[in-house]
Design a protein around this motif. Sequence first.
Motif, short mmCIF file in Angstrom:
data_model
loop_
_atom_site.label_atom_id
_atom_site.label_comp_id
_atom_site.label_asym_id
_atom_site.label_seq_id
_atom_site.Cartn_x
_atom_site.Cartn_y
_atom_site.Cartn_z
N LEU A 176 -7.45 68.87 31.04
CA LEU A 176 -8.91 68.68 31.02
C LEU A 176 -9.28 67.25 31.38
O LEU A 176 -10.28 67.01 32.07
CB LEU A 176 -9.47 69.04 29.64
N GLN A 177 -8.47 66.27 30.94
CA GLN A 177 -8.75 64.87 31.26
C GLN A 177 -8.61 64.58 32.74
O GLN A 177 -9.22 63.64 33.25
CB GLN A 177 -7.80 63.96 30.47
N SER A 178 -7.81 65.38 33.44
CA SER A 178 -7.63 65.16 34.87
C SER A 178 -8.93 65.38 35.64
O SER A 178 -9.09 64.88 36.76
CB SER A 178 -6.55 66.09 35.42
N PHE A 179 -9.87 66.09 35.03
CA PHE A 179 -11.16 66.33 35.68
C PHE A 179 -12.20 65.25 35.36
O PHE A 179 -13.23 65.17 36.02
CB PHE A 179 -11.74 67.68 35.25
N SER A 180 -11.93 64.43 34.35
CA SER A 180 -12.96 63.51 33.87
C SER A 180 -13.32 62.43 34.88
O SER A 180 -14.45 61.93 34.87
CB SER A 180 -12.50 62.85 32.55
N ASN A 181 -12.38 62.07 35.76
CA ASN A 181 -12.66 61.02 36.74
C ASN A 181 -13.16 61.55 38.08
O ASN A 181 -13.45 60.77 38.99
CB ASN A 181 -11.39 60.18 36.99
N ILE A 182 -13.26 62.87 38.21
CA ILE A 182 -13.68 63.44 39.48
C ILE A 182 -15.08 62.97 39.90
O ILE A 182 -15.29 62.58 41.05
CB ILE A 182 -13.62 64.99 39.45
N PRO A 183 -16.09 62.95 38.99
CA PRO A 183 -17.40 62.46 39.42
C PRO A 183 -17.35 61.03 39.96
O PRO A 183 -17.98 60.72 40.98
CB PRO A 183 -18.24 62.53 38.13
N PHE A 184 -16.60 60.16 39.29
CA PHE A 184 -16.48 58.77 39.75
C PHE A 184 -15.79 58.70 41.10
O PHE A 184 -16.22 57.97 42.00
CB PHE A 184 -15.70 57.96 38.71
N LEU A 185 -14.71 59.47 41.28
CA LEU A 185 -13.97 59.43 42.53
C LEU A 185 -14.79 59.99 43.69
O LEU A 185 -14.73 59.47 44.81
CB LEU A 185 -12.66 60.21 42.39
N VAL A 186 -15.56 61.03 43.43
CA VAL A 186 -16.45 61.58 44.47
C VAL A 186 -17.45 60.53 44.92
O VAL A 186 -17.70 60.34 46.11
CB VAL A 186 -17.18 62.84 43.95
N GLN A 187 -18.00 59.80 43.94
CA GLN A 187 -18.96 58.76 44.27
C GLN A 187 -18.30 57.63 45.07
O GLN A 187 -18.89 57.10 46.02
CB GLN A 187 -19.57 58.19 42.99
N GLN A 188 -17.07 57.28 44.71
CA GLN A 188 -16.36 56.23 45.44
C GLN A 188 -16.07 56.64 46.87
O GLN A 188 -16.21 55.84 47.80
CB GLN A 188 -15.05 55.89 44.73
N HIS A 224 -19.35 70.38 44.90
CA HIS A 224 -19.89 70.60 46.25
C HIS A 224 -21.35 70.13 46.31
O HIS A 224 -21.76 69.49 47.29
CB HIS A 224 -19.80 72.08 46.61
N ILE A 225 -22.10 70.43 45.28
CA ILE A 225 -23.50 69.97 45.22
C ILE A 225 -23.56 68.46 45.03
O ILE A 225 -24.35 67.76 45.65
CB ILE A 225 -24.23 70.69 44.07
N TYR A 226 -22.68 67.95 44.17
CA TYR A 226 -22.68 66.52 43.83
C TYR A 226 -22.33 65.63 45.02
O TYR A 226 -22.87 64.53 45.18
CB TYR A 226 -21.70 66.30 42.68
#
Length: 280
Positions: free
Chosen positions: A252-264, A158-160
């Motif tokens: 746990l790996q399912s969360f690893s791409n969340i920062p990239f997807l949020v940015q996209q 939410h902050i990101y």
Amino acid sequence: MILRYLFINHKYSIVLTYFLTILENLLELLYPFVIGVTINELLKNRYGSLILLICMWLVHTITGVSRKIYDTRTFNSVYSHLVTLVVLEQNKQGIPKSQIIARSTLTREFVYFFERDIPEIISALFGFFGALVMLFIYDIQMGFYCLTLLIPLFIINHIYIGKSIELNRKLNDRLEDEVEILTDCKSEKVYQHYQSISKLRIYLSNAEAANYGLMELFSIILAVVILVRTLQLPGVKPGDIYAVISYLWNFLQSFSNIPFLVQQFSRLKDIGDRVKLKIS
């Protein structure tokens, strides 16, 4: 909305690529279970389960190769269609040529969304929901432990999201001015331009890294709890331990791409606000 327009006009080819992606992920989801059963059977000197594992592996390989070949053809065609539409429509609206050039490049991000980001989302959903269901099957308590990870995930992202939207807006502002700055070719302006772009990309990378790092800290705690709980399960077998650890890893790996997807998503939102198309 550009994404909606692209999907409607290329729905059959896009749906086929996603069907292959879903099939590929479904087979990947079954790997830990099948391998776990195979381990338990091999320990009893039973080799029949190896046939199932080999057949599933071959089907998964064929599906993956077919998807990669078809994806390339499909999304290059989609990009050619979209970039032509963007350039012609922006020209009709009287947008300066420098901005049209920049926006035609930025438009590629929409095709990347379908080609790269949606498959990543599908994989993440399979990793999350699929692994979570399997962990619940092995032990309800482990499933609930995994669900607690959603609390810090929501707060951190939410902050990101807010930070990512702001930084991508500033970065795209700079990219739209690039052609004009390079045309004038004044050394000081060119230097300042690329310095600003460099700083903004560093800020985006740092924000993404901070998001990832914080999530990893919570993931470590969850992993320790799950491992201890697994060893306490009554009658647990070596194959079951392998399967639980594999599903935990997938979760746990399912969360690893969340920062990239949020940015996209933040980047696409800003590009979509800039590239206004009259789509009927």
